[in-house]
Scaffold this motif. Structure first.
Motif, PDB file in Angstrom:
ATOM      1  N   VAL A 103      59.305 -15.716  -0.471  1.00 50.66           N
ATOM      2  CA  VAL A 103      58.629 -15.581   0.818  1.00 50.66           C
ATOM      3  C   VAL A 103      57.967 -14.202   0.853  1.00 50.66           C
ATOM      4  O   VAL A 103      58.649 -13.186   0.668  1.00 50.66           O
ATOM      5  CB  VAL A 103      59.623 -15.733   1.996  1.00 50.66           C
ATOM      6  N   ASP A 104      56.666 -14.182   1.062  1.00 49.39           N
ATOM      7  CA  ASP A 104      55.919 -12.914   1.118  1.00 49.39           C
ATOM      8  C   ASP A 104      56.195 -12.043  -0.106  1.00 49.39           C
ATOM      9  O   ASP A 104      56.377 -10.825   0.010  1.00 49.39           O
ATOM     10  CB  ASP A 104      56.244 -12.148   2.401  1.00 49.39           C
ATOM     11  N   GLY A 105      56.290 -12.670  -1.273  1.00 44.59           N
ATOM     12  CA  GLY A 105      56.517 -11.944  -2.510  1.00 44.59           C
ATOM     13  C   GLY A 105      57.955 -11.511  -2.753  1.00 44.59           C
ATOM     14  O   GLY A 105      58.247 -10.869  -3.749  1.00 44.59           O
ATOM     15  N   GLN A 106      58.851 -11.868  -1.849  1.00 40.61           N
ATOM     16  CA  GLN A 106      60.259 -11.486  -1.961  1.00 40.61           C
ATOM     17  C   GLN A 106      61.124 -12.718  -2.228  1.00 40.61           C
ATOM     18  O   GLN A 106      60.936 -13.764  -1.609  1.00 40.61           O
ATOM     19  CB  GLN A 106      60.742 -10.835  -0.659  1.00 40.61           C
ATOM     20  N   CYS A 107      62.074 -12.575  -3.125  1.00 36.93           N
ATOM     21  CA  CYS A 107      63.032 -13.660  -3.365  1.00 36.93           C
ATOM     22  C   CYS A 107      64.098 -13.608  -2.275  1.00 36.93           C
ATOM     23  O   CYS A 107      64.772 -12.587  -2.102  1.00 36.93           O
ATOM     24  CB  CYS A 107      63.677 -13.511  -4.742  1.00 36.93           C
ATOM     25  N   VAL A 108      64.233 -14.696  -1.523  1.00 33.85           N
ATOM     26  CA  VAL A 108      65.223 -14.747  -0.439  1.00 33.85           C
ATOM     27  C   VAL A 108      66.404 -15.646  -0.789  1.00 33.85           C
ATOM     28  O   VAL A 108      67.349 -15.772  -0.016  1.00 33.85           O
ATOM     29  CB  VAL A 108      64.584 -15.199   0.894  1.00 33.85           C
ATOM     30  N   GLY A 109      66.334 -16.278  -1.955  1.00 31.55           N
ATOM     31  CA  GLY A 109      67.406 -17.168  -2.377  1.00 31.55           C
ATOM     32  C   GLY A 109      66.894 -18.113  -3.437  1.00 31.55           C
ATOM     33  O   GLY A 109      65.836 -17.898  -4.030  1.00 31.55           O
ATOM     34  N   ALA A 110      67.659 -19.191  -3.669  1.00 30.82           N
ATOM     35  CA  ALA A 110      67.262 -20.166  -4.679  1.00 30.82           C
ATOM     36  C   ALA A 110      68.000 -21.473  -4.451  1.00 30.82           C
ATOM     37  O   ALA A 110      69.030 -21.518  -3.769  1.00 30.82           O
ATOM     38  CB  ALA A 110      67.557 -19.644  -6.083  1.00 30.82           C
ATOM     39  N   VAL A 111      67.440 -22.514  -5.040  1.00 31.25           N
ATOM     40  CA  VAL A 111      68.062 -23.839  -5.027  1.00 31.25           C
ATOM     41  C   VAL A 111      68.376 -24.205  -6.466  1.00 31.25           C
ATOM     42  O   VAL A 111      67.532 -24.043  -7.353  1.00 31.25           O
ATOM     43  CB  VAL A 111      67.120 -24.895  -4.415  1.00 31.25           C
ATOM     44  N   GLY A 112      69.575 -24.701  -6.684  1.00 32.54           N
ATOM     45  CA  GLY A 112      69.974 -25.200  -7.996  1.00 32.54           C
ATOM     46  C   GLY A 112      70.413 -26.640  -7.859  1.00 32.54           C
ATOM     47  O   GLY A 112      71.122 -26.992  -6.915  1.00 32.54           O
ATOM     48  N   VAL A 113      69.972 -27.477  -8.787  1.00 31.32           N
ATOM     49  CA  VAL A 113      70.322 -28.895  -8.754  1.00 31.32           C
ATOM     50  C   VAL A 113      70.824 -29.287 -10.134  1.00 31.32           C
ATOM     51  O   VAL A 113      70.293 -28.843 -11.152  1.00 31.32           O
ATOM     52  CB  VAL A 113      69.102 -29.755  -8.356  1.00 31.32           C
ATOM     53  N   SER A 114      71.834 -30.140 -10.154  1.00 34.48           N
ATOM     54  CA  SER A 114      72.373 -30.638 -11.418  1.00 34.48           C
ATOM     55  C   SER A 114      72.826 -32.079 -11.233  1.00 34.48           C
ATOM     56  O   SER A 114      73.358 -32.439 -10.183  1.00 34.48           O
ATOM     57  CB  SER A 114      73.562 -29.778 -11.863  1.00 34.48           C
ATOM     58  N   GLY A 115      72.597 -32.883 -12.270  1.00 36.14           N
ATOM     59  CA  GLY A 115      73.100 -34.251 -12.235  1.00 36.14           C
ATOM     60  C   GLY A 115      72.216 -35.244 -12.966  1.00 36.14           C
ATOM     61  O   GLY A 115      72.690 -36.288 -13.402  1.00 36.14           O
ATOM     62  N   VAL A 116      70.926 -34.936 -13.076  1.00 37.70           N
ATOM     63  CA  VAL A 116      70.012 -35.835 -13.789  1.00 37.70           C
ATOM     64  C   VAL A 116      69.287 -35.002 -14.848  1.00 37.70           C
ATOM     65  O   VAL A 116      69.726 -33.909 -15.189  1.00 37.70           O
ATOM     66  CB  VAL A 116      69.038 -36.546 -12.814  1.00 37.70           C
ATOM     67  N   LYS A 117      68.183 -35.492 -15.382  1.00 35.80           N
ATOM     68  CA  LYS A 117      67.426 -34.712 -16.366  1.00 35.80           C
ATOM     69  C   LYS A 117      66.979 -33.402 -15.728  1.00 35.80           C
ATOM     70  O   LYS A 117      66.667 -33.353 -14.544  1.00 35.80           O
ATOM     71  CB  LYS A 117      66.217 -35.502 -16.846  1.00 35.80           C
ATOM     72  N   SER A 118      66.909 -32.366 -16.542  1.00 33.62           N
ATOM     73  CA  SER A 118      66.599 -31.035 -16.014  1.00 33.62           C
ATOM     74  C   SER A 118      65.285 -30.975 -15.242  1.00 33.62           C
ATOM     75  O   SER A 118      65.210 -30.335 -14.189  1.00 33.62           O
ATOM     76  CB  SER A 118      66.576 -30.015 -17.152  1.00 33.62           C
ATOM     77  N   ALA A 119      64.259 -31.650 -15.724  1.00 34.52           N
ATOM     78  CA  ALA A 119      62.977 -31.645 -15.015  1.00 34.52           C
ATOM     79  C   ALA A 119      63.111 -32.335 -13.660  1.00 34.52           C
ATOM     80  O   ALA A 119      62.465 -31.930 -12.680  1.00 34.52           O
ATOM     81  CB  ALA A 119      61.900 -32.320 -15.856  1.00 34.52           C
ATOM     82  N   GLU A 120      63.953 -33.351 -13.586  1.00 34.10           N
ATOM     83  CA  GLU A 120      64.195 -34.040 -12.312  1.00 34.10           C
ATOM     84  C   GLU A 120      65.013 -33.162 -11.370  1.00 34.10           C
ATOM     85  O   GLU A 120      64.768 -33.143 -10.157  1.00 34.10           O
ATOM     86  CB  GLU A 120      64.893 -35.372 -12.577  1.00 34.10           C
ATOM     87  N   ASP A 121      65.975 -32.413 -11.930  1.00 30.95           N
ATOM     88  CA  ASP A 121      66.716 -31.439 -11.121  1.00 30.95           C
ATOM     89  C   ASP A 121      65.745 -30.459 -10.472  1.00 30.95           C
ATOM     90  O   ASP A 121      65.825 -30.187  -9.271  1.00 30.95           O
ATOM     91  CB  ASP A 121      67.708 -30.661 -11.989  1.00 30.95           C
ATOM     92  N   ALA A 122      64.805 -29.933 -11.269  1.00 30.77           N
ATOM     93  CA  ALA A 122      63.826 -28.975 -10.747  1.00 30.77           C
ATOM     94  C   ALA A 122      62.927 -29.629  -9.701  1.00 30.77           C
ATOM     95  O   ALA A 122      62.576 -28.992  -8.697  1.00 30.77           O
ATOM     96  CB  ALA A 122      62.991 -28.398 -11.895  1.00 30.77           C
ATOM     97  N   GLN A 123      62.571 -30.876  -9.913  1.00 27.49           N
ATOM     98  CA  GLN A 123      61.735 -31.609  -8.949  1.00 27.49           C
ATOM     99  C   GLN A 123      62.428 -31.680  -7.589  1.00 27.49           C
ATOM    100  O   GLN A 123      61.799 -31.467  -6.543  1.00 27.49           O
ATOM    101  CB  GLN A 123      61.461 -33.017  -9.480  1.00 27.49           C
ATOM    102  N   ILE A 124      63.716 -31.951  -7.601  1.00 28.15           N
ATOM    103  CA  ILE A 124      64.489 -32.033  -6.358  1.00 28.15           C
ATOM    104  C   ILE A 124      64.544 -30.653  -5.684  1.00 28.15           C
ATOM    105  O   ILE A 124      64.341 -30.544  -4.465  1.00 28.15           O
ATOM    106  CB  ILE A 124      65.912 -32.559  -6.637  1.00 28.15           C
TER     107      ILE A 124
END
Length: 134
Positions: A103-124
């Motif tokens: 947000v506005d060039g600053q990292c305020v957090g992140a989302v991590g997903v696991s359970g399917v193919k890695s590209a699908e995790d990133a899509q979610i």
């Protein structure tokens, strides 16, 4: 002093709802983890049918993305391209599926997903972040 935006619980709930909707629309059983900019867990959601190990992997991917201020896939690519010494870095989730929230060039957090193919995790994860309308 500089200032930067901070995620609220309402923001986290929006991200989680959109990520869950993306996963369910594709019939993907996953764990969704959301962390703040320090990699501290703010949300963990385990959908039905996902392997229990994903409850460990998703928060690790999210923390890696938040602390590194970049997608966790970058670290996976570094290692896959032969820089094996990077395995000694103090990060655990160096697999695709962790996406920082910028947000506005600053990292305020992140989302991590696991359970399917890695590209699908990133899509979610990206679908969840998109709910913020950044």
């Amino acid at each position: 002093m500089q200032t930067k935006p901070v995620m609220t619980l309402d923001d986290v709930k929006k991200i989680a709802a959109a990520a869950e909707a993306e996963a369910k629309a594709n019939n993907w059983p996953v764990v969704i983890a959301i962390v703040d900019d320090g990699g501290h867990l703010m949300w963990l959601q385990r959908l039905d049918g996902v392997a229990p190990i994903s409850s460990q992997i998703a928060p690790a991917k999210a923390a890696t993305a938040a602390l590194g201020k970049r997608e966790s896939k970058i670290y996976e690519d570094i290692i896959n391209n032969g820089r094996f010494s990077f395995l000694s870095a103090p990060l655990e989730g160096m697999l695709e599926g962790g996406v920082p929230i910028i947000v506005d060039g600053q990292c305020v957090g992140a989302v991590g997903v696991s359970g399917v193919k890695s590209a699908e995790d990133a899509q979610i994860a990206k679908a969840g972040i998109a709910a913020l309308g950044l």
